[in-house]
Design a protein around this motif. Sequence first.
Motif, PDB file in Angstrom:
ATOM      1  N   ASP A   1      46.307  43.359  33.175  1.00  0.00           N
ATOM      2  CA  ASP A   1      45.927  42.021  33.640  1.00  0.00           C
ATOM      3  C   ASP A   1      44.454  41.843  33.282  1.00  0.00           C
ATOM      4  O   ASP A   1      43.565  42.035  34.114  1.00  0.00           O
ATOM      5  CB  ASP A   1      46.137  41.885  35.156  1.00  0.00           C
TER       6      ASP A   1
ATOM      7  N   LEU B   1      42.496  39.339  32.614  1.00  0.00           N
ATOM      8  CA  LEU B   1      41.772  38.375  33.470  1.00  0.00           C
ATOM      9  C   LEU B   1      42.512  38.287  34.804  1.00  0.00           C
ATOM     10  O   LEU B   1      43.444  37.518  34.921  1.00  0.00           O
ATOM     11  CB  LEU B   1      41.710  36.991  32.801  1.00  0.00           C
ATOM     12  N   ARG B   2      42.036  38.988  35.833  1.00  0.00           N
ATOM     13  CA  ARG B   2      40.924  39.884  35.797  1.00  0.00           C
ATOM     14  C   ARG B   2      41.238  41.211  36.505  1.00  0.00           C
ATOM     15  O   ARG B   2      40.398  42.102  36.535  1.00  0.00           O
ATOM     16  CB  ARG B   2      39.738  39.265  36.554  1.00  0.00           C
ATOM     17  N   ALA B   3      42.442  41.324  37.094  1.00  0.00           N
ATOM     18  CA  ALA B   3      42.680  42.430  38.030  1.00  0.00           C
ATOM     19  C   ALA B   3      42.482  43.806  37.401  1.00  0.00           C
ATOM     20  O   ALA B   3      41.816  44.675  37.989  1.00  0.00           O
ATOM     21  CB  ALA B   3      44.069  42.321  38.652  1.00  0.00           C
TER      22      ALA B   3
ATOM     23  N   GLU C   1      41.603  37.839  45.305  1.00  0.00           N
ATOM     24  CA  GLU C   1      41.558  36.388  45.170  1.00  0.00           C
ATOM     25  C   GLU C   1      42.905  35.770  45.480  1.00  0.00           C
ATOM     26  O   GLU C   1      43.931  36.454  45.445  1.00  0.00           O
ATOM     27  CB  GLU C   1      41.135  35.994  43.741  1.00  0.00           C
TER      28      GLU C   1
ATOM     29  N   SER D   1      42.470  32.370  42.178  1.00  0.00           N
ATOM     30  CA  SER D   1      41.243  32.800  41.486  1.00  0.00           C
ATOM     31  C   SER D   1      39.978  32.764  42.329  1.00  0.00           C
ATOM     32  O   SER D   1      38.916  33.178  41.854  1.00  0.00           O
ATOM     33  CB  SER D   1      41.013  31.996  40.192  1.00  0.00           C
TER      34      SER D   1
ATOM     35  N   ASN E   1      37.374  38.755  42.883  1.00  0.00           N
ATOM     36  CA  ASN E   1      38.032  39.508  41.806  1.00  0.00           C
ATOM     37  C   ASN E   1      37.136  39.534  40.577  1.00  0.00           C
ATOM     38  O   ASN E   1      37.619  39.535  39.452  1.00  0.00           O
ATOM     39  CB  ASN E   1      39.386  38.855  41.486  1.00  0.00           C
TER      40      ASN E   1
ATOM     41  N   THR F   1      45.606  40.555  44.527  1.00  0.00           N
ATOM     42  CA  THR F   1      45.395  39.422  43.614  1.00  0.00           C
ATOM     43  C   THR F   1      46.735  38.724  43.395  1.00  0.00           C
ATOM     44  O   THR F   1      47.786  39.241  43.778  1.00  0.00           O
ATOM     45  CB  THR F   1      44.804  39.877  42.256  1.00  0.00           C
ATOM     46  N   THR F   2      46.669  37.576  42.740  1.00  0.00           N
ATOM     47  CA  THR F   2      47.875  36.755  42.627  1.00  0.00           C
ATOM     48  C   THR F   2      48.957  37.422  41.778  1.00  0.00           C
ATOM     49  O   THR F   2      50.139  37.390  42.131  1.00  0.00           O
ATOM     50  CB  THR F   2      47.505  35.384  42.021  1.00  0.00           C
ATOM     51  N   ASN F   3      48.559  38.013  40.657  1.00  0.00           N
ATOM     52  CA  ASN F   3      49.563  38.578  39.743  1.00  0.00           C
ATOM     53  C   ASN F   3      49.384  40.080  39.497  1.00  0.00           C
ATOM     54  O   ASN F   3      50.354  40.837  39.533  1.00  0.00           O
ATOM     55  CB  ASN F   3      49.483  37.875  38.380  1.00  0.00           C
ATOM     56  N   GLY F   4      48.132  40.471  39.227  1.00  0.00           N
ATOM     57  CA  GLY F   4      47.874  41.827  38.741  1.00  0.00           C
ATOM     58  C   GLY F   4      48.262  42.925  39.709  1.00  0.00           C
ATOM     59  O   GLY F   4      48.976  43.869  39.350  1.00  0.00           O
ATOM     60  N   THR F   5      47.800  42.830  40.954  1.00  0.00           N
ATOM     61  CA  THR F   5      48.090  43.937  41.877  1.00  0.00           C
ATOM     62  C   THR F   5      49.591  43.988  42.165  1.00  0.00           C
ATOM     63  O   THR F   5      50.147  45.062  42.394  1.00  0.00           O
ATOM     64  CB  THR F   5      47.287  43.826  43.192  1.00  0.00           C
TER      65      THR F   5
ATOM     66  N   HIS G   1      44.207  30.789  31.166  1.00  0.00           N
ATOM     67  CA  HIS G   1      43.587  31.370  32.368  1.00  0.00           C
ATOM     68  C   HIS G   1      42.074  31.501  32.210  1.00  0.00           C
ATOM     69  O   HIS G   1      41.319  31.296  33.167  1.00  0.00           O
ATOM     70  CB  HIS G   1      44.236  32.714  32.706  1.00  0.00           C
TER      71      HIS G   1
ATOM     72  N   LEU H   1      39.322  29.880  34.645  1.00  0.00           N
ATOM     73  CA  LEU H   1      38.254  30.645  35.297  1.00  0.00           C
ATOM     74  C   LEU H   1      36.883  30.058  34.967  1.00  0.00           C
ATOM     75  O   LEU H   1      36.011  29.952  35.844  1.00  0.00           O
ATOM     76  CB  LEU H   1      38.314  32.117  34.866  1.00  0.00           C
TER      77      LEU H   1
HETATM   78  C1  MLT Z   1      45.598  37.978  39.081  1.00  0.00           C
HETATM   79  O1  MLT Z   1      45.839  39.118  39.447  1.00  0.00           O
HETATM   80  O2  MLT Z   1      46.376  37.060  39.256  1.00  0.00           O
HETATM   81  C2  MLT Z   1      44.322  37.656  38.357  1.00  0.00           C
HETATM   82  O3  MLT Z   1      43.499  38.716  38.346  1.00  0.00           O
HETATM   83  C3  MLT Z   1      43.793  36.308  38.760  1.00  0.00           C
HETATM   84  C4  MLT Z   1      42.317  36.147  38.621  1.00  0.00           C
HETATM   85  O4  MLT Z   1      41.810  35.907  37.535  1.00  0.00           O
HETATM   86  O5  MLT Z   1      41.590  36.272  39.590  1.00  0.00           O
END
Ligand code: MLT
Length: 256
Positions: free
Chosen positions: A27, A29-31, A72, A75, A85, A104-108, A207, A211
Amino acid sequence: MILDVRFTPSAFASGTDLRNATAVVIDVLRASSTIVAALMSGAREVIPTDSVESAVAIAHRIGSDRTVLAGERNSVPIPGFQLGNSPASCNAETVSGKTVVMTTTNGTRAFQQTHGAQMVLCGALMNARNVAQRVAAAGDDQRVVLLCAGSYGQFSMDDAIGAGAIVRELRDIAGDNLTILDSANAALQLFQQAERDVSEALLQSDHGAHLAKLGFADDVRFCAQLNVSAAPVPSFDGSLLRIADPASAPQPQLRF
Ligand code: MLT
């Protein structure tokens, strides 16, 4: 070695597709860049979790003096968390010696979907070469799946470019011992198109532009750093991320 890329989390089935595979969660950006930055700045470990509530509960259990809450939603930093983040905010002063509990929204969330994999690493542009070296060290007889976290279940260009960077590094290391599937070849081509100016390519992605509009253009530039030599390779054991190879010790200085 067989190299595959899944461009969205829905393109792989947790527990089946990854059985016995080496998985690399990406991920950019940015996780994953923030996780790399945190461990590079001396964080003890990073615990990725999928909800704000579970992050708060984990931090409470470990103790607030030993943890830093980071993450986040949409974001922007989460109210009450010490860090957002932004990878550059993970410096020695904020995270050294601490357990970073991160949502985080997607990465974690992507890390929660890696059941069945034999080894799970965290990949970014910053550590692309080091990830490739770590994967190659595990031998030729493996299936490697690069998992792009995507954005709200959709394709995300930043992750595809990050995957392509790792494909290129692996190709250079493994040579003839590597079978590059079409998905990995597509990622490689996207990376090669972006390579001349990776920052600009990321800023032009959906994305990255989002950001930048929120005031995080410097984060995008930070995440665009390719192959920072001391960037560690985080390894996920099912609950937490630590530096895979202790020989690549935490570095007090970030380059950016
Ligand atoms: C995510 O995990 O969704 C991203 O890292 C979102 C972000 O850029 O903060």
